[in-house]
Motif scaffolding. Structure first.
Motif, mmCIF file in Angstrom:
data_model
loop_
_atom_site.group_PDB
_atom_site.id
_atom_site.type_symbol
_atom_site.label_atom_id
_atom_site.label_comp_id
_atom_site.label_asym_id
_atom_site.label_seq_id
_atom_site.Cartn_x
_atom_site.Cartn_y
_atom_site.Cartn_z
ATOM 1 N N PRO A 174 0.828 -1.217 0.000
ATOM 2 C CA PRO A 174 0.000 0.000 0.000
ATOM 3 C C PRO A 174 0.858 1.262 0.000
ATOM 4 C CG PRO A 174 -0.213 -1.210 2.078
ATOM 5 C CD PRO A 174 0.688 -2.002 1.203
ATOM 6 N N GLN A 175 0.350 2.288 -0.677
ATOM 7 C CA GLN A 175 0.971 3.605 -0.622
ATOM 8 C C GLN A 175 0.270 4.481 0.407
ATOM 9 O OE1 GLN A 175 0.878 4.623 -4.931
ATOM 10 N NE2 GLN A 175 3.026 5.120 -4.552
ATOM 11 N N VAL A 176 -1.041 4.295 0.525
ATOM 12 C CA VAL A 176 -1.833 5.038 1.512
ATOM 13 C C VAL A 176 -2.669 4.017 2.278
ATOM 14 C CG1 VAL A 176 -3.590 6.802 1.884
ATOM 15 C CG2 VAL A 176 -1.963 7.054 0.000
ATOM 16 N N VAL A 177 -2.573 4.061 3.616
ATOM 17 C CA VAL A 177 -3.316 3.133 4.466
ATOM 18 C C VAL A 177 -4.115 3.936 5.488
ATOM 19 C CG1 VAL A 177 -3.167 1.218 6.091
ATOM 20 C CG2 VAL A 177 -1.483 1.407 4.274
ATOM 21 N N ALA A 178 -5.399 3.656 5.560
ATOM 22 C CA ALA A 178 -6.255 4.246 6.600
ATOM 23 C C ALA A 178 -6.438 3.181 7.679
ATOM 24 C CB ALA A 178 -7.594 4.668 6.016
ATOM 25 N N ILE A 179 -6.023 3.499 8.892
ATOM 26 C CA ILE A 179 -6.093 2.565 10.014
ATOM 27 C C ILE A 179 -7.069 3.116 11.042
ATOM 28 C CG2 ILE A 179 -4.787 1.516 11.917
ATOM 29 C CD1 ILE A 179 -2.320 1.653 10.098
ATOM 30 N N ARG A 180 -7.974 2.240 11.503
ATOM 31 C CA ARG A 180 -8.917 2.638 12.551
ATOM 32 C C ARG A 180 -8.882 1.617 13.671
ATOM 33 N NH1 ARG A 180 -14.279 3.088 12.201
ATOM 34 N NH2 ARG A 180 -14.439 1.230 10.930
ATOM 35 N N LEU A 181 -8.929 2.109 14.896
ATOM 36 C CA LEU A 181 -9.107 1.290 16.094
ATOM 37 C C LEU A 181 -10.333 1.851 16.799
ATOM 38 C CD1 LEU A 181 -5.360 1.281 17.255
ATOM 39 C CD2 LEU A 181 -6.538 -0.512 15.993
ATOM 40 N N PRO A 182 -11.544 1.435 16.378
ATOM 41 C CA PRO A 182 -12.775 2.070 16.867
ATOM 42 C C PRO A 182 -12.958 2.020 18.375
ATOM 43 C CG PRO A 182 -13.242 0.648 15.001
ATOM 44 C CD PRO A 182 -11.821 0.417 15.377
ATOM 45 N N THR A 183 -12.628 0.907 19.020
ATOM 46 C CA THR A 183 -12.847 0.813 20.465
ATOM 47 C C THR A 183 -11.912 1.735 21.234
ATOM 48 O OG1 THR A 183 -11.376 -1.103 20.647
ATOM 49 C CG2 THR A 183 -13.741 -1.553 20.342
ATOM 50 N N ALA A 184 -10.790 2.129 20.619
ATOM 51 C CA ALA A 184 -9.857 3.078 21.240
ATOM 52 C C ALA A 184 -10.106 4.498 20.738
ATOM 53 C CB ALA A 184 -8.418 2.669 20.950
ATOM 54 N N ASN A 185 -11.111 4.672 19.863
ATOM 55 C CA ASN A 185 -11.443 5.961 19.281
ATOM 56 C C ASN A 185 -10.213 6.594 18.615
ATOM 57 O OD1 ASN A 185 -13.264 7.924 18.580
ATOM 58 N ND2 ASN A 185 -12.868 9.159 20.399
ATOM 59 N N MET A 186 -9.526 5.798 17.790
ATOM 60 C CA MET A 186 -8.302 6.265 17.160
ATOM 61 C C MET A 186 -8.331 5.963 15.665
ATOM 62 S SD MET A 186 -4.512 5.232 18.355
ATOM 63 C CE MET A 186 -3.126 5.348 17.283
ATOM 64 N N ALA A 187 -7.851 6.910 14.878
ATOM 65 C CA ALA A 187 -7.751 6.719 13.441
ATOM 66 C C ALA A 187 -6.498 7.429 12.945
ATOM 67 C CB ALA A 187 -8.983 7.282 12.737
ATOM 68 N N LEU A 188 -5.843 6.838 11.966
ATOM 69 C CA LEU A 188 -4.669 7.431 11.335
ATOM 70 C C LEU A 188 -4.751 7.198 9.838
ATOM 71 C CD1 LEU A 188 -1.845 5.267 12.863
ATOM 72 C CD2 LEU A 188 -2.364 7.437 13.824
ATOM 73 N N LYS A 189 -4.171 8.083 9.105
ATOM 74 C CA LYS A 189 -3.985 7.848 7.662
ATOM 75 C C LYS A 189 -2.497 8.010 7.416
ATOM 76 C CE LYS A 189 -6.940 8.741 4.418
ATOM 77 N NZ LYS A 189 -7.744 9.301 3.326
ATOM 78 N N ILE A 190 -1.880 6.974 6.855
ATOM 79 C CA ILE A 190 -0.443 6.989 6.603
ATOM 80 C C ILE A 190 -0.213 6.930 5.097
ATOM 81 C CG2 ILE A 190 1.742 5.799 6.998
ATOM 82 C CD1 ILE A 190 0.461 4.556 9.511
ATOM 83 N N THR A 191 0.496 7.929 4.588
ATOM 84 C CA THR A 191 0.937 7.924 3.201
ATOM 85 C C THR A 191 2.389 7.482 3.222
ATOM 86 O OG1 THR A 191 -0.582 9.715 2.677
ATOM 87 C CG2 THR A 191 1.199 9.301 1.102
ATOM 88 N N LEU A 192 2.618 6.289 2.709
ATOM 89 C CA LEU A 192 3.940 5.678 2.824
ATOM 90 C C LEU A 192 4.928 6.195 1.793
ATOM 91 C CD1 LEU A 192 2.736 2.028 3.398
ATOM 92 C CD2 LEU A 192 3.832 3.494 5.076
ATOM 93 N N GLY A 193 4.458 6.485 0.605
ATOM 94 C CA GLY A 193 5.401 6.850 -0.436
ATOM 95 C C GLY A 193 6.190 5.621 -0.860
ATOM 96 N N THR A 194 7.487 5.772 -1.095
ATOM 97 C CA THR A 194 8.315 4.661 -1.560
ATOM 98 C C THR A 194 8.787 3.823 -0.393
ATOM 99 O OG1 THR A 194 9.036 5.993 -3.425
ATOM 100 C CG2 THR A 194 10.331 4.043 -2.919
ATOM 101 N N VAL A 195 8.585 2.537 -0.518
ATOM 102 C CA VAL A 195 8.983 1.578 0.516
ATOM 103 C C VAL A 195 10.246 0.879 0.053
ATOM 104 C CG1 VAL A 195 8.278 -0.529 1.726
ATOM 105 C CG2 VAL A 195 6.584 1.241 1.210
ATOM 106 N N GLN A 196 11.165 0.680 0.965
ATOM 107 C CA GLN A 196 12.376 -0.082 0.645
ATOM 108 C C GLN A 196 12.366 -1.369 1.420
ATOM 109 O OE1 GLN A 196 15.581 2.571 1.670
ATOM 110 N NE2 GLN A 196 15.419 3.643 -0.264
#
Length: 196
Positions: A174-196
């Motif tokens: 993935p280049q962009v990943v949306a992560i949610r942890l609903p029970t912890a009321n937490m969300a992040l969106k990570i744009t990875l770009g180039t992975v090595q």
């Protein structure tokens, strides 16, 4: 895998700016995500090694480093902040393991060009249900959801919003990943770009 210069947004934390970060991940338990800004310095440190995992957020109240040994996770209060073991973050970043010896339901067509694959994974807090949506044409995992033992409460979700194919390694990540942890009321969106 390593990523330098990833961008991380935390939609629910209004005072937290766009973060720039670095990620390092290696199976089975090694993971570290550090992120901050040029103005405020480091804002986030999330990681795991063979013995324990930790979480530090500069703006947490009360301030502190939260950590737990992997073997004590099931009975730890940290499950309120991190409802699923951190090794799942490796899967969220695209390092998905599908063990053919596991029992699966599916693949079941979803009608949108994807198939659904359900499995059950043992964890320190009991057997959890994992639901994956896989692109039926390319064989790429595009969604992952983990539910509690009953299969009713969503604990964690990762949606790959875009993918990049690395021909030398013959892998899509993935280049962009949306992560949610609903029970912890937490969300992040990570744009990875180039992975090595």
């Amino acid at each position: 895998l390593t990523v330098t210069g990833a961008t991380i947004t935390v939609p629910d934390m209004l005072g937290l700016p766009l973060l720039s970060g670095n990620i390092a991940a290696e199976r089975p338990n090694h993971f570290r995500l550090t992120a901050g800004t040029a103005v405020t310095g480091q804002e986030l440190d999330l990681g795991s090694n063979d013995e324990l995992f930790w979480l530090w957020v500069r703006r947490n109240e009360p301030p502190g480093v939260y950590f737990c040994r992997h073997d004590q996770f099931a009975n730890s209060n940290i499950r309120q902040m991190m409802p699923i073991e951190p090794s799942w973050l490796l899967a969220a970043m695209g390092m998905v393991d599908i063990n053919p010896a596991e029992v699966f339901d599916g693949p079941l067509p979803r009608g949108d060009g994807t198939v659904e694959l359900r499995s059950w994974m043992p964890s320190a807090s009991g057997t959890l249900q994992r639901v994956m949506a896989i692109d039926a044409r390319r064989g790429i995992v595009i969604e992952q959801h983990v539910y509690d033992q009953s299969g009713k409460t969503l604990l964690a979700s990762a949606v790959a919003e875009s993918q990049h194919y690395y021909p030398e390694q013959q892998v899509s990540l993935p280049q962009v990943v949306a992560i949610r942890l609903p029970t912890a009321n937490m969300a992040l969106k990570i744009t990875l770009g180039t992975v090595q």
